[in-house]
Design a protein around this motif. Sequence first.
Motif, short mmCIF file in Angstrom:
data_model
loop_
_atom_site.label_atom_id
_atom_site.label_comp_id
_atom_site.label_asym_id
_atom_site.label_seq_id
_atom_site.Cartn_x
_atom_site.Cartn_y
_atom_site.Cartn_z
N ASP A 7 0.81 -1.21 0.00
CA ASP A 7 0.00 0.00 0.00
C ASP A 7 0.84 1.26 0.00
O ASP A 7 0.32 2.36 0.01
CB ASP A 7 -0.92 0.02 1.22
CG ASP A 7 -1.96 -1.09 1.16
OD1 ASP A 7 -2.38 -1.42 0.04
OD2 ASP A 7 -2.33 -1.61 2.22
N CYS A 8 2.17 1.11 0.01
CA CYS A 8 3.03 2.29 0.08
C CYS A 8 3.01 3.03 -1.24
O CYS A 8 3.40 2.49 -2.27
CB CYS A 8 4.48 1.89 0.40
SG CYS A 8 4.72 1.51 2.15
N TRP A 66 5.33 17.98 -3.41
CA TRP A 66 4.83 16.85 -2.64
C TRP A 66 5.79 15.68 -2.75
O TRP A 66 6.02 15.15 -3.84
CB TRP A 66 3.44 16.43 -3.13
CG TRP A 66 2.89 15.23 -2.43
CD1 TRP A 66 2.71 13.98 -2.94
CD2 TRP A 66 2.46 15.16 -1.07
NE1 TRP A 66 2.19 13.12 -2.00
CE2 TRP A 66 2.03 13.83 -0.82
CE3 TRP A 66 2.39 16.09 -0.03
CZ2 TRP A 66 1.54 13.41 0.41
CZ3 TRP A 66 1.91 15.67 1.21
CH2 TRP A 66 1.48 14.35 1.42
N LEU A 67 6.36 15.27 -1.61
CA LEU A 67 7.33 14.18 -1.56
C LEU A 67 6.58 12.90 -1.18
O LEU A 67 6.40 12.58 0.00
CB LEU A 67 8.44 14.50 -0.55
CG LEU A 67 9.14 15.85 -0.79
CD1 LEU A 67 10.26 16.05 0.22
CD2 LEU A 67 9.66 15.96 -2.21
N ALA A 68 6.14 12.18 -2.19
CA ALA A 68 5.25 11.04 -2.00
C ALA A 68 5.99 9.85 -1.42
O ALA A 68 7.04 9.45 -1.92
CB ALA A 68 4.61 10.66 -3.34
N GLY A 69 5.44 9.30 -0.37
CA GLY A 69 6.02 8.13 0.28
C GLY A 69 6.46 8.39 1.70
O GLY A 69 6.70 7.46 2.46
N GLY A 70 6.57 9.67 2.09
CA GLY A 70 6.99 10.01 3.44
C GLY A 70 8.49 10.18 3.52
O GLY A 70 9.22 9.21 3.74
N SER A 123 1.82 14.36 14.07
CA SER A 123 0.60 13.78 13.51
C SER A 123 0.41 12.40 14.12
O SER A 123 1.33 11.84 14.72
CB SER A 123 0.71 13.69 11.98
OG SER A 123 -0.31 12.87 11.45
N ARG A 124 -0.79 11.84 13.94
CA ARG A 124 -1.05 10.47 14.40
C ARG A 124 -1.24 9.52 13.23
O ARG A 124 -1.47 8.32 13.45
CB ARG A 124 -2.30 10.45 15.28
CG ARG A 124 -2.15 11.21 16.59
CD ARG A 124 -3.42 11.13 17.42
NE ARG A 124 -3.29 11.83 18.70
CZ ARG A 124 -4.25 11.92 19.60
NH1 ARG A 124 -5.43 11.33 19.38
NH2 ARG A 124 -4.06 12.58 20.73
N GLU A 125 -1.17 10.05 12.01
CA GLU A 125 -1.47 9.23 10.83
C GLU A 125 -0.19 8.69 10.21
O GLU A 125 0.58 9.43 9.60
CB GLU A 125 -2.26 10.04 9.81
CG GLU A 125 -3.57 10.61 10.33
CD GLU A 125 -4.52 9.51 10.80
OE1 GLU A 125 -4.42 8.37 10.31
OE2 GLU A 125 -5.38 9.80 11.66
N GLY A 126 0.03 7.38 10.38
CA GLY A 126 1.25 6.75 9.91
C GLY A 126 1.08 5.84 8.71
O GLY A 126 2.02 5.14 8.33
N SER A 127 -0.11 5.85 8.08
CA SER A 127 -0.30 5.08 6.85
C SER A 127 -0.28 6.04 5.68
O SER A 127 -0.67 7.20 5.81
CB SER A 127 -1.62 4.30 6.88
OG SER A 127 -2.72 5.18 6.68
N HIS A 128 0.15 5.53 4.53
CA HIS A 128 0.28 6.41 3.37
C HIS A 128 -1.04 7.05 2.98
O HIS A 128 -1.11 8.27 2.77
CB HIS A 128 0.84 5.62 2.19
CG HIS A 128 2.28 5.25 2.34
ND1 HIS A 128 3.30 6.17 2.33
CD2 HIS A 128 2.87 4.04 2.51
CE1 HIS A 128 4.46 5.56 2.49
NE2 HIS A 128 4.22 4.26 2.61
#
Length: 453
Positions: A7-8, A66-70, A123-128
């Motif tokens: 899902d990354c 936007w740096l996609a993927g974290g 933040s609390r959101e750690g999924s892509h």
Amino acid sequence: MAHDCKDCEGTRRFGLTRRDALRGTLGGFLGFAMARQTELFGAAMPDLLLPQDTTTRAAKSVIVVWLAGGPATIDMWDPKEGRENGGPTQAIDTSVKGIQYADNMPTIAKVAEHVGVIRSMVSREGSHERGRYLLHTGYIPTGTVSHPSMGSITALELGNKKLDLPNFISLGGSTDGAGFLPPEFNPFVVDAGGARRPGADNKKDAGAGDKVKIANIDYPAGVDKNRFRERMKFLQEQEADFEKEHASDEVTKHKTAYEKADRLMHTPLLESFDLSKEKPELTKAYGEGKFGRSCMLARRLVERGVAFVEITLGGWDTHQDNFTKVSSNCKQLDPGLGTLIKDLHDRRMLDKTLVVCMGEFGRTPKINQNTGRDHYPRAWSAMLAGGGIQGGRVIGATDKDGVEVKERPVTVPDLFATIYTAVGVDPRKKNVSPLGRPIALSDNGVAVKELLT
């Protein structure tokens, strides 16, 4: 064991797939050509709008990288040289005394006087997927409402309705769109294409590789301008006959859609996409790959009045071999973004253009067994420069190992409030969803006043 993150979003380089191209380009093209917001939903309800004199508009356009993927911002904006968590990344001085960036960012370090870095994002959101949604809309996904993205809000608030170009353009990939706003505020997706041919340093050598191709903008095969005009005339006659018997807003919207699409196909502003007009030395400074071209194109677009441009650079999901991948990615990011900031400044456009660089979260300070870094929303960095932003500043701090924010935590809603304030839009302003729910532009965020001019 190798990471298998199906899902990354960062597992691919975010080039346009056929599905992306069809969804993004057609959706943006038709969305750009749809009826005005007030014709569809009544826009924001007047009694819910806060006075606009509470803020001072500075920037007229926004460019988001936007740096996609974290991205591993610990190896970019907040280096921990000498600590185990810092790995091989070293700190370098910038143009501002006392501020250091990672050695992956030498070009941007030279323009640090224009840059503000927030080193205390939380933040609390750690999924892509959830992180991407949050960092594009300012809201956590709930499933009950589709929130408008920052790009769509900016197009609504700052966009010139008379401009022949779309007011929200996405370069390099599809992105979040209008949500419950009318489809005219969806992104118009453009693929900036590959690198220029080696030696393409003049008009003779510069070929089609210098001209960014826009899908669905040319006449169909066998149709020239005269035939196209005949078809449009016939369509207008048919619509006029239909409208006599079936007058409605939907007919007006349909006519408006075709009229705006016609304008886009024939506007002289399409020359914005011809990069051959740029000086060879400037093209080289930006970088002749896709990302560098996108940064240059973004400058050309805001120069002509486009309100919001998003540039996507993927490949930041570095669960394995983090340092090699970050170094490679920054060889595109650093010259492209650094030159963009300098170019805007040299053209006296930076004060009116807000530039933001961010991803969906940061990455773990602790280096994993695969020499990688995993998802980490608890402490990371974002960068802002230009219109409405005080440059040469660092806001907040993480501890010596980058594990926790120890000073001035900034939430994603706070970041959005800062961005909207910088462009003169009250972040407390509310739009009303189709279900009648008033939704503020920022989810109770408070602007970071230390960054604002």
